[in-house]
Design a protein around this motif. Structure first.
Motif, PDB file in Angstrom:
ATOM      1  N   TYR A  11     -22.431  76.672  43.063  1.00  0.00           N
ATOM      2  CA  TYR A  11     -21.983  77.065  41.895  1.00  0.00           C
ATOM      3  C   TYR A  11     -20.548  77.402  41.666  1.00  0.00           C
ATOM      4  O   TYR A  11     -20.147  77.863  42.628  1.00  0.00           O
ATOM      5  N   ASP A  12     -19.929  76.999  40.695  1.00  0.00           N
ATOM      6  CA  ASP A  12     -18.527  77.080  40.523  1.00  0.00           C
ATOM      7  C   ASP A  12     -18.456  77.068  39.105  1.00  0.00           C
ATOM      8  O   ASP A  12     -18.469  76.189  38.090  1.00  0.00           O
ATOM      9  N   THR A  13     -18.383  78.272  38.477  1.00  0.00           N
ATOM     10  CA  THR A  13     -18.581  78.555  37.073  1.00  0.00           C
ATOM     11  C   THR A  13     -17.739  79.640  36.674  1.00  0.00           C
ATOM     12  O   THR A  13     -17.060  80.343  37.572  1.00  0.00           O
ATOM     13  N   VAL A  14     -17.793  79.884  35.177  1.00  0.00           N
ATOM     14  CA  VAL A  14     -17.377  81.207  34.664  1.00  0.00           C
ATOM     15  C   VAL A  14     -17.979  82.070  33.785  1.00  0.00           C
ATOM     16  O   VAL A  14     -18.855  81.405  33.214  1.00  0.00           O
ATOM     17  N   VAL A  15     -17.724  83.411  33.609  1.00  0.00           N
ATOM     18  CA  VAL A  15     -18.466  84.153  32.941  1.00  0.00           C
ATOM     19  C   VAL A  15     -17.705  84.852  31.852  1.00  0.00           C
ATOM     20  O   VAL A  15     -16.668  85.473  32.357  1.00  0.00           O
ATOM     21  N   ASP A  16     -17.939  84.851  30.280  1.00  0.00           N
ATOM     22  CA  ASP A  16     -17.428  85.735  29.594  1.00  0.00           C
ATOM     23  C   ASP A  16     -18.236  87.175  29.245  1.00  0.00           C
ATOM     24  O   ASP A  16     -19.337  86.904  29.004  1.00  0.00           O
ATOM     25  N   VAL A  17     -17.372  88.103  29.452  1.00  0.00           N
ATOM     26  CA  VAL A  17     -18.005  89.319  29.130  1.00  0.00           C
ATOM     27  C   VAL A  17     -17.240  89.902  27.702  1.00  0.00           C
ATOM     28  O   VAL A  17     -15.953  89.917  27.588  1.00  0.00           O
ATOM     29  N   MET A  18     -18.053  90.007  26.781  1.00  0.00           N
ATOM     30  CA  MET A  18     -17.492  90.605  25.394  1.00  0.00           C
ATOM     31  C   MET A  18     -17.912  91.913  25.115  1.00  0.00           C
ATOM     32  O   MET A  18     -18.992  92.434  25.370  1.00  0.00           O
ATOM     33  N   ASN A  19     -16.978  92.634  24.314  1.00  0.00           N
ATOM     34  CA  ASN A  19     -17.411  93.815  23.637  1.00  0.00           C
ATOM     35  C   ASN A  19     -17.500  93.499  22.139  1.00  0.00           C
ATOM     36  O   ASN A  19     -16.025  93.429  21.637  1.00  0.00           O
ATOM     37  N   ASP A  20     -18.266  93.390  21.433  1.00  0.00           N
ATOM     38  CA  ASP A  20     -18.288  93.186  19.916  1.00  0.00           C
ATOM     39  C   ASP A  20     -18.111  94.402  18.942  1.00  0.00           C
ATOM     40  O   ASP A  20     -18.316  94.358  17.890  1.00  0.00           O
ATOM     41  N   GLY A  21     -18.325  95.547  19.789  1.00  0.00           N
ATOM     42  CA  GLY A  21     -18.241  96.949  18.976  1.00  0.00           C
ATOM     43  C   GLY A  21     -16.824  97.113  18.374  1.00  0.00           C
ATOM     44  O   GLY A  21     -15.821  96.598  19.156  1.00  0.00           O
ATOM     45  N   PRO A  22     -16.590  98.195  17.765  1.00  0.00           N
ATOM     46  CA  PRO A  22     -15.259  98.534  17.333  1.00  0.00           C
ATOM     47  C   PRO A  22     -14.433  99.315  18.247  1.00  0.00           C
ATOM     48  O   PRO A  22     -13.282  99.741  18.034  1.00  0.00           O
TER      49      PRO A  22
END
Length: 229
Positions: free
Chosen positions: A126-137
């Protein structure tokens, strides 16, 4: 909404549907400086925006439930229009039951192709990337991201660090399959690298990676805190 670039934006549409706990008071109606707004679909048909042009939508709203959740969040997002910078294509506003309440919405997802689902016979890693997001204000502090696999096929599957930082990056501590992000602002994304050692698949089989994101604050949309691929 405003067009901050030098080219015109054509047929702009903004989606802003009030959450079910909010409603437009009787005798009042949304106001637009341009275009038309449908409160049933939540679509604001803005039309064309010339360079540095802007338009305004005003939606009067009141709380329509006796026991509202800790966060009532309204989100407006541009839809159906190609944009060179999608990071600023949405905005949120929140009503809080307490001034101390943090309104956050954490999500995580794999953002690059990788072997998933069904593995064929081969030597792979495995060689991948992960996006972590905060959609809150509001800003989320000490965001924990866990990476699990089933079955345990990939040796030394781990986070290897931060690939892309958010504007308020304060640091992230990644140890094996867990990463703790010190600070993730509202509307921000951080990208993490994921790697495993080589392993041999001797018979075709299903393999699943699961991401789980959490922190100490109350997430107003917890259904998207886990994803499996």
């Amino acid at each position: 909404i405003r067009n901050i670039r030098s080219d015109p934006a054509v047929a702009v549409v903004v989606h802003d549907l009030l959450p079910p706990e909010l409603r437009i008071p009787a005798g009042m109606a949304p106001f637009t400086s341009r275009g038309t707004y449908d409160p049933v679909s939540g679509d604001w048909m803005v039309g064309d925006l010339l360079p540095v042009d802007e338009a305004t939508l005003l939606i009067p709203a009141i709380v329509a439930t006796a026991n509202p959740p800790a966060c009532l969040v309204n989100r407006a997002a541009i839809v159906g229009n190609p944009d060179g910078d999608r990071a600023n294509n949405q905005a949120t506003a929140a009503i809080r039951t307490s001034p101390d309440t943090r309104c956050i919405d954490l999500t995580a997802d794999f953002s690059a192709p990788f072997f998933s689902g069904f593995l064929v016979c081969d030597v792979i890693h495995y060689d991948t990337v992960v996006d972590v997001m905060n959609d809150g204000p509001d800003t989320a502090l000490d965001v924990t991201v866990d990476l699990d696999q089933s079955p345990q096929l990939a040796p030394h599957l781990r986070f290897t660090g931060v690939q892309e930082r958010n504007p308020n990056f304060d640091g992230a501590t990644c140890v094996e399959s867990r990463c703790v992000i010190a600070r993730l602002g509202g509307g921000e994304t951080i990208r993490l690298s994921v790697l495993s050692d080589d392993f041999r698949v001797t018979s075709p089989q299903t393999h699943t990676l699961t991401l789980t994101v959490s922190n100490a604050d109350s997430d107003y949309a917890p259904d998207n805190n886990q994803v499996s691929r």
